[in-house]
Design a protein around this motif. Structure first.
Motif, mmCIF file in Angstrom:
data_model
loop_
_atom_site.group_PDB
_atom_site.id
_atom_site.type_symbol
_atom_site.label_atom_id
_atom_site.label_comp_id
_atom_site.label_asym_id
_atom_site.label_seq_id
_atom_site.Cartn_x
_atom_site.Cartn_y
_atom_site.Cartn_z
ATOM 1 N N ASP A 176 -24.595 1.357 -31.549
ATOM 2 C CA ASP A 176 -24.805 0.297 -30.732
ATOM 3 C C ASP A 176 -23.399 -0.153 -30.379
ATOM 4 O O ASP A 176 -22.749 -0.540 -29.303
ATOM 5 C CB ASP A 176 -25.505 -0.848 -31.088
ATOM 6 N N SER B 137 -32.075 8.350 -22.934
ATOM 7 C CA SER B 137 -31.320 7.438 -21.978
ATOM 8 C C SER B 137 -29.979 7.359 -22.319
ATOM 9 O O SER B 137 -28.955 6.887 -21.872
ATOM 10 C CB SER B 137 -32.008 5.928 -22.103
ATOM 11 N N MET C 64 -44.108 -3.996 -41.557
ATOM 12 C CA MET C 64 -44.828 -3.125 -40.153
ATOM 13 C C MET C 64 -43.410 -2.713 -39.535
ATOM 14 O O MET C 64 -42.742 -3.379 -39.170
ATOM 15 C CB MET C 64 -45.601 -4.141 -39.613
ATOM 16 N N GLU C 65 -43.970 -1.534 -38.726
ATOM 17 C CA GLU C 65 -42.929 -0.795 -38.082
ATOM 18 C C GLU C 65 -42.775 -1.333 -36.659
ATOM 19 O O GLU C 65 -43.803 -1.700 -35.979
ATOM 20 C CB GLU C 65 -43.251 0.566 -37.764
ATOM 21 N N THR C 66 -41.667 -1.964 -36.398
ATOM 22 C CA THR C 66 -41.607 -2.717 -35.018
ATOM 23 C C THR C 66 -40.541 -1.947 -34.085
ATOM 24 O O THR C 66 -39.785 -1.125 -34.672
ATOM 25 C CB THR C 66 -41.116 -3.925 -35.051
ATOM 26 N N ILE C 67 -40.507 -1.931 -32.935
ATOM 27 C CA ILE C 67 -39.645 -1.154 -31.840
ATOM 28 C C ILE C 67 -38.442 -2.074 -31.522
ATOM 29 O O ILE C 67 -38.856 -3.053 -30.775
ATOM 30 C CB ILE C 67 -40.434 -0.460 -31.071
ATOM 31 N N GLY C 68 -37.439 -1.570 -32.115
ATOM 32 C CA GLY C 68 -36.348 -2.550 -31.441
ATOM 33 C C GLY C 68 -35.601 -2.113 -30.269
ATOM 34 O O GLY C 68 -35.911 -1.105 -29.716
ATOM 35 N N THR C 69 -34.722 -3.078 -30.021
ATOM 36 C CA THR C 69 -34.011 -2.565 -28.736
ATOM 37 C C THR C 69 -32.670 -1.961 -28.973
ATOM 38 O O THR C 69 -31.958 -1.379 -28.224
ATOM 39 C CB THR C 69 -33.660 -3.865 -27.773
ATOM 40 N N SER C 70 -32.206 -2.006 -30.334
ATOM 41 C CA SER C 70 -31.107 -1.723 -30.760
ATOM 42 C C SER C 70 -31.331 -0.546 -31.761
ATOM 43 O O SER C 70 -32.293 0.021 -32.261
ATOM 44 C CB SER C 70 -30.158 -2.588 -31.428
ATOM 45 N N HIS C 71 -30.345 0.508 -31.832
ATOM 46 C CA HIS C 71 -30.183 1.533 -32.602
ATOM 47 C C HIS C 71 -30.574 1.025 -33.969
ATOM 48 O O HIS C 71 -29.841 0.287 -34.565
ATOM 49 C CB HIS C 71 -29.231 2.580 -32.573
ATOM 50 N N THR C 72 -31.313 1.988 -34.813
ATOM 51 C CA THR C 72 -31.369 1.833 -36.259
ATOM 52 C C THR C 72 -29.979 1.712 -36.851
ATOM 53 O O THR C 72 -29.714 0.966 -37.789
ATOM 54 C CB THR C 72 -32.232 2.833 -36.970
ATOM 55 N N VAL C 73 -29.354 2.807 -36.210
ATOM 56 C CA VAL C 73 -27.696 2.722 -36.887
ATOM 57 C C VAL C 73 -27.097 1.722 -35.924
ATOM 58 O O VAL C 73 -26.737 2.243 -34.604
ATOM 59 C CB VAL C 73 -27.131 4.103 -36.633
#
Lengths: 243, 294
Positions: free
Chosen positions: A14, A83, A1-10
């Motif tokens: 970061d 941001s 499932m798609e989750t929203i992380g705090t770091s970039h996918t790439v």
């Protein structure tokens, strides 16, 4: 499932942002240390220490160039948005302000060299006392501004803006104070201009700390507060009065 | 106390963190209302409480979307794959009619016209609301005939001279005339990808539409062809209303005046493009455009 992380996918994004942030942390610590050492050279009446401070400013310049290069590369590669965009633009501005605080610290070190390597009458301890107290104040401003930057603390950043208003009053009072010393003892004229320039350098040092605090507010809230007065900022951001 | 680098790792906005144990509740709560102004002072297309289902109701693809597309604006629709942005775009000229089991409820209007009126001639509707697809799809005909086809079947040209003029004007507006004026009889499929896409745009504008829908119009094009199409979009905006679905955030930022962000069938945020890409108001928009979906 798609989750929203705090770091970039790439993750590399970061990492690159982190590298710049580390450089900025380092520059902030170095700028604070430079002013502390410059003032110490004055207190110890030691131009050798002052020369070390002057030489060490190159390190801050090098970090400035390095950070700018990394910032340009990151913008070119990652095309940051929202941001991230505010963060990278803010980092660039903070870097510039930190480099300039280093220049102001160097001016204090040069003051030490001019006083203690010249044949002029050495100014009394009373005259230099204003420099000591003001330098402590502006160095505290920079520390707080960098802390606010690290923690994205708008309240703390606002506190630095208020400190700058106090600094301006202190600056005017110090100039008046210095004039009285010259009037009392004409031998003090020899270093009057140097000391006024030193006071001016400290006032600018505080000004850069204030700029950094303004950048923090922009980063956290997206409001550009550079040309607003404290009351306007307070009502714009709904900031409570400092305790 | 965090260092600056630690703050960057965790992100400036703690709202970006989805507490795993509360994820269900979070998802319920986060879509209560669309953030930003869904209306436009001078709307050309108005969607009100639109729901779209596929597979006879089994899949709820669009959830209660209300949105205006204003006259003379380019509205960009962005969002992750499967968010419903292409579905809503296709609803606007009833392209979804051809999909078996697709149901659309709510109201979609082009000015005063109810797009889902049962008595509406869909062919005429699609002349008013043209569409450009991801992959250029010129007819296997000459360049001239590709553009002339629409005006012919809709009876927009009185005679051959009139038709020639429509073809030339359309190709000029699509910034293709200079490149093809000496070979109008050659097949459209022989053009380069970027030229084919501009030919499809010329074909769409030849029937004098009011609205042009673009579904990832540049995703099959190289950067130069993309730049030409983007330049064209900006020029077309003076006369047409444009809705564009794109996966390129940079493109959305460059060509549109307003941006709509979709997520799991919800319209999460609509705002001016300037605002969306510098200071989005919803944390999901922020997470998406900064590349923080994992």
């Amino acid at each position: 499932m798609e989750t929203i992380g705090t770091s970039h996918t790439v993750h590399r994004f970061d990492y690159e942002l982190n590298e710049i942030a580390k450089l900025v942390d380092k520059m902030g610590a170095l700028a604070v240390e430079q002013l502390r050492r410059a003032v110490k050279s004055l207190k110890k009446e030691d131009p050798t220490r002052a020369h070390k401070v002057i030489n060490r400013d190159r390190k801050l310049n090098d970090l400035d160039v390095e950070a700018d290069e990394k910032i340009i590369q990151l913008i070119a590669k990652r095309a940051p948005m929202a941001s991230d965009l505010r963060q990278i633009i803010t980092l660039g501005k903070v870097v510039t302000d930190l480099e300039r605080t280093g220049d102001e610290a160097r001016k204090i070190a040069k003051l030490c060299v001019r006083i203690y390597e010249s044949d002029h009458h050495i100014p009394s301890e009373h005259i230099l006392r204003d420099i000591y107290s003001m330098s402590k104040y502006v160095n505290q401003m920079l520390k707080l501004a960098m802390d606010a930057f690290s923690n994205l603390n708008v309240q703390q950043a606002f506190g630095v803006l208020l400190m700058d208003e106090e600094l301006e009053e202190q600056f005017d009072a110090t100039l008046r104070h210095l004039s009285t010393f010259v009037m009392q003892d004409s031998r003090n004229v020899g270093h009057f201009v140097d000391i006024v320039l030193g006071i001016r350098a400290l006032e600018r040092f505080g000004g850069h700390a204030k700029n950094i605090a303004g950048h923090v507010i922009f980063l956290a809230t997206a409001h550009d507060v550079r040309h607003l007065d404290a009351d306007e900022i307070q009502s714009l951001l709904n900031i409570e009065d400092s305790p | 106390m965090n260092t600056l680098s630690e703050t960057i790792e965790t992100g400036p906005d703690a709202n970006l963190i989805v507490p795993q144990e509360n994820e269900g509740a979070f998802r319920e709560q986060q879509f209560e209302d669309t953030v930003g102004d869904v209306t436009h002072p001078n709307p050309r297309i108005s969607c009100r409480e639109v729901d779209v289902y596929y597979d006879h109701g089994a899949v709820h693809a669009i959830k209660n979307v209300t949105l205006d597309i204003g006259t003379g604006e380019v509205l960009a629709m962005i969002g992750p794959s499967g968010c419903g942005k292409s579905t809503i775009l296709r609803c606007l000229n009833r392209m979804n009619d051809s999909i078996d089991g697709c149901q659309v409820s709510g109201s979609i209007r082009l000015d005063e016209l109810d797009i889902y009126d049962k008595n509406l001639d869909v062919v005429l509707l699609r002349a008013q609301i043209g569409m450009v697809f991801q992959k250029p799809n010129p007819f296997p005909k000459s360049i001239y005939d590709n553009v002339a086809y629409g005006p012919k079947i809709h009876g927009l040209a009185k005679d051959k001279t009139d038709l020639d003029e429509i073809v030339q004007t359309s190709l000029e507006r699509a910034a293709l005339w200079e490149e093809v004026k000496d070979r109008l009889g050659q097949p459209g499929t022989g053009l380069s990808g970027g030229q084919q896409q501009r030919l499809c745009i010329a074909r769409a504008i030849a029937v004098s539409p009011e609205v042009i829908l673009m579904d990832e119009p540049c995703s099959a094009l190289d950067p130069i062809a993309t730049a030409k199409v983007e330049e064209l979009i900006d020029e077309l905006r003076q006369q047409y209303t444009i809705a564009i679905v794109t996966h390129s955030m940079q493109q959305a930022a460059r060509v549109s005046q307003r941006t709509a962000y979709f997520h799991l069938g919800h319209l999460v945020e609509v705002n001016t493009t300037d605002k969306v890409f510098t200071n989005p108001q919803h944390h999901l928009t922020e997470a998406y455009i900064t590349g923080r979906f994992g």
